[in-house]
Design a protein around this motif. Sequence first.
Motif, mmCIF file in Angstrom:
data_model
loop_
_atom_site.group_PDB
_atom_site.id
_atom_site.type_symbol
_atom_site.label_atom_id
_atom_site.label_comp_id
_atom_site.label_asym_id
_atom_site.label_seq_id
_atom_site.Cartn_x
_atom_site.Cartn_y
_atom_site.Cartn_z
ATOM 1 N N TRP A 211 0.781 -1.246 -0.029
ATOM 2 C CA TRP A 211 -0.052 0.096 -0.139
ATOM 3 C C TRP A 211 0.882 1.304 -0.211
ATOM 4 C CZ3 TRP A 211 -5.175 0.926 -0.981
ATOM 5 C CH2 TRP A 211 -5.724 -0.224 -0.634
ATOM 6 N N HIS A 212 1.927 0.997 0.559
ATOM 7 C CA HIS A 212 3.074 2.375 0.481
ATOM 8 C C HIS A 212 3.806 2.519 -0.701
ATOM 9 C CE1 HIS A 212 1.689 2.952 4.768
ATOM 10 N NE2 HIS A 212 1.932 1.744 4.929
ATOM 11 N N VAL B 65 3.781 3.837 -4.282
ATOM 12 C CA VAL B 65 2.658 4.522 -4.626
ATOM 13 C C VAL B 65 3.052 4.593 -6.066
ATOM 14 C CG1 VAL B 65 1.682 6.941 -4.847
ATOM 15 C CG2 VAL B 65 2.663 5.818 -2.509
ATOM 16 N N PRO B 66 1.830 4.203 -7.232
ATOM 17 C CA PRO B 66 2.287 4.287 -8.400
ATOM 18 C C PRO B 66 2.168 5.775 -8.914
ATOM 19 C CG PRO B 66 0.013 3.265 -8.054
ATOM 20 C CD PRO B 66 0.813 3.512 -6.630
ATOM 21 N N SER B 67 2.959 5.991 -9.962
ATOM 22 C CA SER B 67 2.707 7.298 -10.525
ATOM 23 C C SER B 67 1.861 7.522 -11.354
ATOM 24 C CB SER B 67 4.029 7.799 -11.464
ATOM 25 O OG SER B 67 5.318 7.449 -10.738
ATOM 26 N N TYR B 68 0.985 8.696 -11.559
ATOM 27 C CA TYR B 68 0.009 9.082 -12.437
ATOM 28 C C TYR B 68 0.143 10.221 -13.369
ATOM 29 C CZ TYR B 68 -5.068 10.512 -13.055
ATOM 30 O OH TYR B 68 -6.068 10.684 -13.924
ATOM 31 N N GLU C 70 -0.546 1.893 -12.400
ATOM 32 C CA GLU C 70 -1.564 2.342 -11.309
ATOM 33 C C GLU C 70 -2.413 1.015 -10.931
ATOM 34 O OE1 GLU C 70 -4.943 5.814 -10.267
ATOM 35 O OE2 GLU C 70 -4.252 5.451 -12.308
ATOM 36 N N LEU D 185 -2.342 -0.334 -7.392
ATOM 37 C CA LEU D 185 -3.222 0.485 -6.292
ATOM 38 C C LEU D 185 -4.629 -0.140 -6.634
ATOM 39 C CD1 LEU D 185 -4.128 2.399 -4.151
ATOM 40 C CD2 LEU D 185 -4.409 4.124 -5.976
ATOM 41 N N GLU E 52 -6.878 -2.170 -3.883
ATOM 42 C CA GLU E 52 -8.264 -1.663 -3.533
ATOM 43 C C GLU E 52 -9.149 -2.819 -3.544
ATOM 44 O OE1 GLU E 52 -7.881 3.045 -4.514
ATOM 45 O OE2 GLU E 52 -8.708 1.517 -6.073
ATOM 46 N N ARG F 147 -8.336 -2.819 1.915
ATOM 47 C CA ARG F 147 -7.429 -2.484 2.839
ATOM 48 C C ARG F 147 -7.493 -2.878 4.354
ATOM 49 N NH1 ARG F 147 -4.118 3.235 2.741
ATOM 50 N NH2 ARG F 147 -2.549 2.648 4.061
#
Length: 473
Positions: A450-451, A453-456, A461, A464, A468, A472
């Motif tokens: 969860w930590h 973080v994928p770039s947007y 993505e 993430l 989801e 979580r």
Amino acid sequence: MSAREYDVIVIGAGPVGENVADRAVQRGLSAVIVESELVGGECSYWACMPSKALLRSGAALRAAQAVDGAKQAVTGDLDVAAVLRRRDSMTHDWNDSSQVEWLQGAGIDLVRGYGALTGEKTVRVTADDGSTTDLVARHAVAVCTGSAALLPDIPGLADVAPWTSREATSAQKIPASLAILGGGVVGAEMATAYASLGSAVTLVARSGLLANNEPFAGELVAASLTDLGVTVKTGLDAVSARRTDAGLVAVELSNGTTVEAEEVLVATGRVPRTGGLGLETVGLEPDSWLEVDDTLLVRGTDWLYAVGDVNHRALLTHQGKYQARAAGDVIAARAQGTPVDDAPWGTHVATADHDAVPQVTFTDPEVASVGFTAASAEKAGRRIRVLDYDLSWIAGASEQSDSYKGQARAIVDEDRGTIIGATFVGPDVAELVHSATIAIVGEVPLTRLWHAVPSYPTVSEVWLRLLETYGRP
């Protein structure tokens, strides 16, 4: 004439053999490589490099045609002659002089000819002119001869001079029509390439396409091949083959129908290149796959190693090179009497061969996978949860293409809270699989992912979205 002596003798100068010798030399041993064909091996001249060169131009063209604003600039078809020229440049026109120079620079000797064991740690090399060179290894012999295409026992097939992957990747003329037997990686990739290059392709796949992958992978690739004009026939066997009076190959199928094509490509499996290696002189079965432990040592010996395809663990260039790094290092450690780190994930073992093998099939869409599928995880007795996500819902996918189609799946081991398998199907998903490989090899808990973080906006993505989907903690 007296035999030439080295610490290590490597039979086979493909990427695997090169890496075994290089690692051993870097650690202070002397090494010689024996090669009967081209230094650089199958990958450089008849597999990975030329096949991807044949595929890339069509993929680039279709990628442009899928983006408004770019597609208006595409005004012609592929230049087939230019594609073949680019392929030839990737293979250096099947000239291995640059690879030989690399060997020399790395301090590795080369003996050209066919190498065969004549006893423990002894190899005789027979050159094309019949002359022989005898080699003796102080410590180890590594067999890195790879695999060859399997020619199934179909009546008449051998008589029609079928293509294998070698002929398909090195062809200087694109046939008007091509029949492909086999729906694995080679069959699916060459169907994509030759359809892009203008052949009328018929693909016959008894077990469906990419049967070792998640089912949706073969389904999406089959749909794409159909859109490219490929006739996909599944659930059928080829029962005979013959040349017609017009010079075409006629392949009779198990349902009584016949496929006619200018050439037929056989892509139904691989066999070990161990014939004529003299395995019987050291008590091993000739023409067989060589069974090894995790340090790549052939079982029942303390000096013979089998690295790459020839041990049948994972028939992939990158996996063979991974094995080679471990093998070269452990040969040196044993020769020098230093500790051997053969615990799981240790320096001298190929642990990833078991549950963390990544692979990319360069069809359109690409298929990238690592670790378990849902079916193989269940068969292994794992308690799993399957996470699925449609890649076309990702913002990065809509940026990449106006008609993006793709699918992602992650396999979670519920008892350990880690990912043990992942499959991605879609444009350019090859670049996603290494992140999954790291998560699996590193046994990263989902709570920690969860930590990450994928770039947007990128297709990454999807990580993430998969988390989801899982929920979580």
